[in-house]
Design an enzyme around this catalytic site. Structure first.
Site: not given
Length: 421
Positions: A245, A259, A355, A217
């Site tokens: 992550y 987000d 997300r 993203d």
């Protein structure tokens, strides 16, 4: 009817019989074929007389000549068809004759004698007798522009080999850059190096093939695997396995994108009841295989179009749940110090949306949250420490050096594995 009486009509198709009738009825007199012509005309006359006028009106009309009275359109149409027939074979020609008077002159050969009819040279261009083999086409003549293009392509290929523009590498993607922005930047810098080495090359010849191995993203940073040249076909071999992550979620409300870049959806929810113990307990429910609904603003295709493209147009998109794998999920910082933010360390399989994970964890706690930061620290065999930093993306030699280093490290690793086995 009368067509059946034409000699040889049994071995011809019905369309060909009609053309033979036309030729017999309309061809110029020929002493050698006079008896046959007389028989054929007598046999075919009743058949032509029974045809409607539209049968002849569809035939192209030519200029009138001595034997082609302008008052008889049927005769002109038949004369035109006789130009395309030979004695027992049909002539195929691309251009029509322009004069009937020339072709009907006394010293011109009959088209029924097996030769092409008289007329301008261009009239017989492209003519071919059925049964005669077509000549093989000669070599195409290359224009000067094509020769120059091929020359530039060869020079560009040699330069790519000389610079070693093939392989797989990783870049630390900067924030607010799309994955394609990184690809375009790397492609541009490598192409600039080639043009500086050979100024005669145009931008098209210097275009280097570059692709990425997994979208990040725009707001995210971290490992973005790139394939250069032939490495674009090898990326899947080096991006297999889990991804790691470091994510940060914030309690309060959800957004349409999941987000911080999205628009708030619904009302804010009080999260004062959330504790670190409750958070740890809920995280256990999200380890292992689970069903996850991807966010609407994602690159997943719906009806042949990306979901985020439809969402931006205001089209309601229903996303279907998918199976994902979470190998590791834990708090990376004490929640008591980061409240209302919570820090997650995640190791997952492909297709997982962090997300959506943040959203679902908050919903399980009876709260609402969205993701406000994301760093990919590992993809396949590439880790964040080995990535090319964002500051070097504007320097072609640095990009090339990072590519060569990644190729050498991978070759050494593969050689070590072979030696140990």
């Amino acid at each position: 009817s009368g067509m059946a009486a034409i000699p040889g009509s049994k071995r011809l198709s019905s369309g060909m019989s009609t053309l033979k009738c036309l030729a017999a009825f309309a061809s110029p007199p020929s002493p050698a074929l006079a008896p046959a012509q007389a028989v054929n005309r007598a046999a075919c006359a009743p058949a032509f007389a029974a045809q409607p006028r539209s049968f002849f009106s569809k035939m192209p009309l030519l200029r009138s000549g001595p034997s082609c009275p302008s008052s008889n359109p049927s005769w002109m149409g038949l004369q035109h068809f006789s130009r395309f027939l030979g004695d027992g074979c049909r002539m195929q020609t691309k251009a029509p004759f322009t004069s009937l008077s020339e072709s009907n002159s006394a010293d011109s050969p009959s088209p029924l004698a097996g030769s092409t009819a008289s007329g301008p040279k261009s009239a017989n261009r492209g003519a071919r007798v059925i049964g005669q083999k077509r000549k093989a086409p000669g070599p195409s003549k290359q224009t000067e522009k094509q020769k120059q293009s091929e020359k530039r392509a060869k020079i560009a290929l040699e330069l790519r080999k000389e610079f070693g523009m093939d392989g797989v590498m990783a870049v630390n993607k900067p924030t607010n850059w799309t994955s394609f922005d990184v690809v375009a930047k790397v492609r541009s810098e490598l192409g600039k190096m080639m043009r500086e080495s050979s100024p005669e090359l145009n931008p098209k010849a210097c275009r280097v093939k570059v692709g990425h191995g997994g979208t990040l993203d725009p707001m995210a940073t971290g490992v973005l695997v790139l394939g250069v040249g032939s490495g674009t076909k090898l990326m899947d071999n080096y991006t297999k396995g889990s991804k790691c992550y470091e994510a940060v979620g914030v309690f309060g409300y959800e957004t349409d994108t999941g987000d911080a870049e999205g628009v708030q959806t619904g009302e804010a929810v009080d999260c004062s009841h959330v504790t670190e113990e409750a958070l740890e307990q809920v995280l256990g429910k999200f380890r292992g295989e689970l069903s996850q609904v991807p966010p609407v603003f994602s690159a997943i295709k719906k009806d042949g179009k990306k979901a985020y493209e439809l969402a931006r147009k205001g089209i309601e998109v229903e996303m279907e749940a998918r199976k994902v794998m979470i190998y590791r999920l834990e708090l990376s910082a004490p929640y008591a110090r980061t409240h209302p933010r919570f820090h997650l360390s995640v190791e997952c399989g492909g297709g997982t949306y962090i997300r959506s994970l943040v959203r679902d964890i908050a919903r399980e706690l009876g709260a609402a949250a969205h993701m406000c930061a994301l760093i990919r620290t590992k993809q396949g065999e590439f880790v964040l420490e080995d990535c090319l930093e964002a500051e070097s993306l504007s320097d072609g030699p640095s990009i090339l050096q990072a590519l060569h280093s990644a190729n050498e490290a991978r070759a050494a690793s593969e050689a070590g594995e072979l030696g140990s086995s």
